[in-house]
Structures are given as structure tokens and as C-alpha cells.
Design an enzyme around this catalytic site. Structure first.
Site, PDB file in Angstrom:
ATOM      1  N   ASP A  82       0.839  -1.190   0.000  1.00  0.00           N
ATOM      2  CA  ASP A  82       0.000   0.000   0.000  1.00  0.00           C
ATOM      3  C   ASP A  82       0.880   1.248   0.000  1.00  0.00           C
ATOM      4  OD1 ASP A  82      -2.349   1.499   0.161  1.00  0.00           O
ATOM      5  OD2 ASP A  82      -2.407   1.424   2.351  1.00  0.00           O
ATOM      6  N   HIS A 180      -7.818   9.749   3.968  1.00  0.00           N
ATOM      7  CA  HIS A 180      -7.103   8.831   4.859  1.00  0.00           C
ATOM      8  C   HIS A 180      -7.311   9.213   6.326  1.00  0.00           C
ATOM      9  CE1 HIS A 180      -4.406   8.084   1.214  1.00  0.00           C
ATOM     10  NE2 HIS A 180      -4.930   6.920   1.508  1.00  0.00           N
ATOM     11  N   GLY A 214      -8.846   5.338   1.666  1.00  0.00           N
ATOM     12  CA  GLY A 214      -9.448   6.154   2.716  1.00  0.00           C
ATOM     13  C   GLY A 214     -10.933   5.923   2.890  1.00  0.00           C
ATOM     14  N   SER A 216     -12.733   4.126   5.318  1.00  0.00           N
ATOM     15  CA  SER A 216     -13.294   3.711   6.605  1.00  0.00           C
ATOM     16  C   SER A 216     -14.497   4.577   6.948  1.00  0.00           C
ATOM     17  CB  SER A 216     -12.244   3.802   7.718  1.00  0.00           C
ATOM     18  OG  SER A 216     -11.313   2.745   7.614  1.00  0.00           O
ATOM     19  N   ILE A 257      -9.579  -0.377   3.622  1.00  0.00           N
ATOM     20  CA  ILE A 257     -10.116  -0.136   4.965  1.00  0.00           C
ATOM     21  C   ILE A 257      -9.015  -0.386   5.983  1.00  0.00           C
ATOM     22  CG2 ILE A 257     -11.834  -0.856   6.668  1.00  0.00           C
ATOM     23  CD1 ILE A 257     -13.566  -1.780   4.234  1.00  0.00           C
ATOM     24  N   ASP A 258      -8.718   0.640   6.779  1.00  0.00           N
ATOM     25  CA  ASP A 258      -7.673   0.531   7.790  1.00  0.00           C
ATOM     26  C   ASP A 258      -8.116   1.128   9.118  1.00  0.00           C
ATOM     27  OD1 ASP A 258      -5.301   0.252   9.181  1.00  0.00           O
ATOM     28  OD2 ASP A 258      -4.233   1.826   8.099  1.00  0.00           O
ATOM     29  N   SER A 259      -8.537   2.396   9.104  1.00  0.00           N
ATOM     30  CA  SER A 259      -8.868   3.077  10.361  1.00  0.00           C
ATOM     31  C   SER A 259      -9.944   2.356  11.161  1.00  0.00           C
ATOM     32  CB  SER A 259      -9.311   4.517  10.082  1.00  0.00           C
ATOM     33  OG  SER A 259      -8.256   5.272   9.533  1.00  0.00           O
TER      34      SER A 259
END
Length: 312
Positions: A82, A180, A214, A216, A257-259
Site C-alpha cells: 500500500d 485517509h 481512505g 473507513s 479499509i484501515d482506520s
């Protein structure tokens, strides 16, 4: 089953009107939570690693953890870099066994973005690896990526065809209003993705897989739980999930999807330690944290991405 590229995943997703979840990983529990949910729901999945996560977890350990997930689940899993920011980083990941890399030269002038992306594409394709590129810049912070709202810009649809043809990239991340990090939009605002931009891009690149970074949703229940047990996070509104589902029904084949995973995991750990202040065994608080990751990913697969049952 060995690690796979995203090529077949995206072809099926485009035709089927759904998207593949690309979830950022940092340690064993996160990988287990993500792949456990995907296995339960028979969903294809992309595990993605940032430059910072690769340094934190140690590149060798990380590869072995992902290989273990492949063996344990039997799922088609794509391992993706990423926001690679240099040719050297992309090359190193390809040499390590990644099946997909992103070269993010979106902050550079158009011609420089093309040149660097093309360099990565040539090396990657020679090694059977696919490449994601980016046009347009998202606001927000994620590891080394830090773009102010003033410096963000929507993707220009009139540039995408030339960019893809000159670079040979396999998928394209575009900027249509996502951002993000957890601090996306202030409460009271009404985030709205630019579907007009997405539609124009789709016309210029029919059948070509598009990526959203970005993405989430920043569930307030987790923000509130973190604050309840000692945190100090300001309120924020993420990307509405119904808008992401609409994007997945169009040309968007990969949603990052990360946060949301970080929020779910942190909220679980804070709650557990607050309720069990005398516990000091990491397994005791990481087990529910892993389950929180599992539950969040399962929700995304079914209610946002629509890729449940699409693994085989």
C-alpha cells in the site's frame, strides 16, 4: 493455494457489481481476524502492507504470517504493498513475494507520475506481479502519507485514459472525496462522494478496475468507547457505507479499509484493560481484540463490499 494476484478477483468483481476488501495488516492478530472472517464468509481478500507496517513487523515475519494465513484458510489471498513511494520499495516487495504493489506518485507532476509508474510496471509484470497506480490526491494522514485538505485534488477524468495507456498499470486509485485516517469530516457535515467523477472515469476506462483509498466509516461507537476508557479522540464522520456500496456496484473493485480496524481493536483493548486492571497476559486482551477485527471485517464483507461467497 499460493498467494494470488488481484487480476482475476477484479475481473469477477467488475462483472458481479461488488468490490474486494483491502485491509491493512500490522501483526498476527490483525491477520487472523481478517482472514478468519473472510474464511467464514468464503470471501476473497487482499491483505495490504504499508511501508511503515513492513518496517514494524519485520518483512520476513510478515511474509510468514501471511503464508500461514494462506495455508490455514485455503482462500485466494492477494498480498499488496500500500502506497509504495519509490521504485526500490516496490522492487523489494516484489522480490519478497508480494503479488501486487502500489506505486503512489500522485503528488508528482503528471509526466513524472507516468514515468515512475511505468518503471514499476515493467519490473512487476516481468515477475508476474500487478500494479496499482494513483491519479488525484486524497487528504488525510496514513503512515508516511500526509496531505492537507488544501493540497488534495479530485482525479481529472480527462487524464485517466492517457495515464493508463502510457503506464500499463492494472488498476487505478482515484480521488472522489474519500480521505485517509480517522479524522475525515467534522460532525454536522454530509460527506458525499463525487459519483459524477467516477462515472466519467468509468466511461473513459470501460471494464477497468478502480480503487478507493481512505474508505473507513469511523463508527462513533468505537470513538466513544475509546474516550470512555481514557482516550481523547475528537468526533468525526467517515465515508457513508451506503455510498461505498454504490461505488462497489459501479467500477470500484477494491476498497481500502484501515482506520475502522484500528478503532475496533483499540476500543476492545481499552475496554478489556479498564474492566480487568489486574490482568497482564497479552493473550487475554488480544483475543477479544482479534474478535473485534473479525466482526468488523465480516460486516464490511457482507454489508459494504458484497463479496461474501465469491472466493471460489
Amino acid at each position: 493455494m499460493p498467494l494470488v494476484t488481484s487480476k482475476e478477483m477484479f475481473e469477477k468483481a467488475y462483472k458481479g457489481g461488488y468490490a474486494i476488501g483491502a485491509f491493512n495488516v500490522n501483526n498476527m492478530e490483525i491477520i487472523q481476524g481478517i482472514t478468519g472472517a473472510a474464511a467464514d464468509l468464503k470471501a476473497p481478500v487482499i491483505l495490504q502492507v504499508s511501508k511503515g507496517a513492513r518496517a514494524y513487523a519485520n518483512r520476513t515475519y510478515l511474509m510468514k504470517l501471511v503464508e500461514a494465513a494462506v495455508i490455514d484458510t485455503g482462500l485466494p489471498i492477494c498480498l499488496h504493498l500500500d502506497h509504495g513511494d519509490t521504485f526500490e520499495l516496490c522492487k523489494s516487495c516484489i522480490d519478497d513475494g508480494f503479488t501486487s504493489v502500489m506505486i503512489d506518485a500522485s503528488s508528482k507532476p503528471f509526466a513524472e507520475n507516468i514515468a515512475l509508474t511505468r518503471q514499476v510496471v515493467e519490473y512487476a509484470h516481468d515477475h508476474g506481479v500487478v500494479v496499482e497506480a494513483e491519479l488525484g490526491t486524497l487528504a488525510g494522514i496514513e503512515d508516511e502519507v500526509n496531505v492537507s485538505a488544501e493540497d488534495s485534488s479530485y482525479t481529472r477524468p480527462e487524464e485517466v485514459q492517457e495515464f493508463v495507456e502510457k503506464t500499463g498499470c492494472d488498476s487505478l486509485a482515484i480521488a472522489i472525496g474519500t480521505s485517509h485516517g480517522a479524522y475525515k469530516f467534522k460532525p454536522g457535515t454530509k460527506p458525499q462522494l463525487r459519483f459524477d467523477v467516477l462515472e466519467e472515469v468509468e466511461k473513459k476506462l470501460p471494464g477497468f478496475p478502480i480503487v478507493l483509498h481512505g474508505s473507513s466509516s469511523v463508527p462513533q461507537e468505537f470513538v466513544e468507547k475509546i474516550n470512555k476508557f481514557g482516550g481523547n479522540m475528537p468526533g468525526a464522520i467517515g465515508v457513508p457505507e451506503n455510498q461505498l456500496r454504490k461505488a462497489a456496484s459501479m467500477a470500484v473493485c477494491k476498497i481500502n479499509i484501515d482506520s475502522d480496524l484500528r478503532l475496533a481493536m483499540t476500543a476492545s483493548i481499552r475496554e478489556y484493560l479498564a474492566e480487568h486492571p489486574d490482568h497482564f497476559d497479552p493473550r487475554q486482551y488480544l483475543k477479544p481484540a482479534r474478535q473485534a477485527i473479525h466482526d468488523m471485517v465480516a460486516h464490511k464483507i457482507v454489508d459494504v463490499l458484497g463479496c461474501d461467497g465469491k472466493a471460489f
